[in-house]
Design an enzyme around this catalytic site. Structure first.
Site, PDB file in Angstrom:
ATOM      1  N   CYS A  63      -0.495   3.794  14.751  1.00 57.30           N
ATOM      2  CA  CYS A  63      -0.764   3.582  13.323  1.00 57.30           C
ATOM      3  C   CYS A  63      -2.233   3.375  12.998  1.00 57.30           C
ATOM      4  O   CYS A  63      -2.582   3.160  11.852  1.00 57.30           O
ATOM      5  CB  CYS A  63       0.100   2.455  12.760  1.00 57.30           C
ATOM      6  SG  CYS A  63       0.050   0.938  13.675  1.00 57.30           S
ATOM      7  N   CYS A 132       3.695  -4.517  15.233  1.00 60.17           N
ATOM      8  CA  CYS A 132       2.566  -5.283  14.714  1.00 60.17           C
ATOM      9  C   CYS A 132       2.484  -6.648  15.391  1.00 60.17           C
ATOM     10  O   CYS A 132       1.401  -7.130  15.708  1.00 60.17           O
ATOM     11  CB  CYS A 132       2.685  -5.477  13.209  1.00 60.17           C
ATOM     12  SG  CYS A 132       2.670  -3.928  12.310  1.00 60.17           S
TER      13      CYS A 132
END
Lengths: 157, 218
Positions: A63, A132
């Site tokens: 990402c 994350c």
């Protein structure tokens, strides 16, 4: 502020994939994420060259997020300060913000036990955003290992 | 007749889409689908072929170096026939096909248009993706961190436009390297280059957001 706007957009679009059978796609982040995102704790930098400071720099290639997490350790092996800087989505920012809060006051060994699942649970991250919290765990580990390497090399001197 | 048609196509390449022989879902007639869209007998819109990649759908040759103008032309041409607005007076089945086909074309266009999305898509066609735990060297991450900070701290219009220019040229270089790697079929190199491109694209997004928010008119 501008980065916040664009990051929020990025996450809203990612969130759309996380909707579990829900036809209405809304940005339903957990309040804890929003809180850390809007008032991130411990943003900033510590002196990289300080031998009592460990720096972890990690990235998520899938990402394009990049995260820097630093810890400052006192003589007794206790983490007395932690700072982070993250360029990425809201979940990445919230995860690293929470991570710095949690490691402060802990010993190195305690900090090593911190798991990404704890972060994800606290922030109620959806499955698509689990990586994350993984990034935050990696950042802590990297910072601790950087600190250890620094200490070992000073002992040799 | 058919042979002549095929021959004509092979030589002059006038019809952009491949020829299919199918039975129409609406009237049952066997027909030759030369525009890839409508039944030649009853003129009903046909479903998109399954297992076709985005390049086939857009009627383009599969290559990383696609012509942007050509892609946009094909897109407009297809949507001219496929857009659901054109089927407001048609039956439900045809409306549904139009909706699905049209959104498929949107998706294909969006993916092929962007150098990063196109690269990742083509990598996926080759059975690979960018793994979450790709190793990246610290030096590179440092550079990305610094670039992000520069963008964050840029105050004047000149500063941000300079960063924009620099970043665009980095992306351009990467695009050329990716093109070469696709040509060579070097998948390992592609994963590395595309993950780098991901980082620079994310910086580009930040820069564009700053430009918008500052109200800079180019």
């Amino acid at each position: 502020m501008s980065t916040i706007a664009s990051n929020l957009r990025r996450c809203v679009s990612l969130k759309a994939f996380g909707g579990l059978g829900n036809n209405i796609q809304t940005a339903s982040y957990h309040a804890n994420v929003i809180d850390h995102y809007e008032n991130p704790r411990n943003v900033g930098s510590l002196d990289k060259k300080d031998k009592n400071v460990g720096t972890g720099l990690v990235g998520a290639p899938a990402c394009g997020d990049v995260m820097k997490l630093q810890i400052k350790v006192d003589k007794n092996g206790k983490i007395i300060d932690a700072k982070f800087k993250t360029f990425g989505c809201g979940s990445a920012i919230a995860s690293s913000s929470l991570a710095t809060e949690w490691v402060k006051g802990k010993t190195i060994d305690e900090a090593l036990k911190l798991k990404n699942t704890d972060i994800a649970k606290e922030l109620s991250l959806p499955p698509v955003k689990l990586h994350c919290s993984m990034l935050a765990e990696d950042a802590i580990k990297a910072a601790l290992s950087d600190y250890r390497i620094k200490q070992q090399s000073t002992k040799k001197d | 007749m058919n042979l002549r048609y095929l021959f004509y196509n092979a030589i002059f390449n006038k019809v952009p889409y491949h020829i299919r022989f199918i039975s129409c879902w609406s009237c049952g007639q066997d027909f030759k689908l030369d525009s890839n869209l409508f039944c030649s007998n009853c003129n009903s819109l046909q479903k998109p072929e399954e297992n076709k990649n985005y390049f086939n759908i857009m009627g383009l040759q599969e290559s990383y170096d696609i012509d942007d103008t050509e892609l946009a032309k094909k897109y407009k041409e297809l949507q001219k026939y496929l857009h659901p607005d054109k089927f407001a007076n048609k039956n439900k089945t045809e409306q549904e096909i139009s909706e699905k086909y049209s959104s498929l074309v949107n998706e294909a266009y969006k993916t092929l248009q962007e150098p990063l999305a196109r690269g990742i898509y083509m990598l996926k066609l080759r059975g690979k993706d960018i793994p979450e735990n790709t190793e990246i060297d610290e030096e590179f991450l440092m550079e990305i961190m610094e670039k992000n900070e520069e963008v964050e701290n840029a105050e004047t219009q000149d500063e941000i436009m300079k960063l924009n220019e620099e970043n665009k040229s980095v992306l351009k270089v990467l695009q050329n390297q990716i093109s070469k790697a696709f040509f060579d079929g070097d998948l390992v190199q592609l994963v590395k280059l595309l993950s780098r491109m991901k980082y620079y694209t994310s910086i580009d997004n930040q820069i564009q957001a700053v430009i918008r928010n500052k109200g800079i008119i180019r």
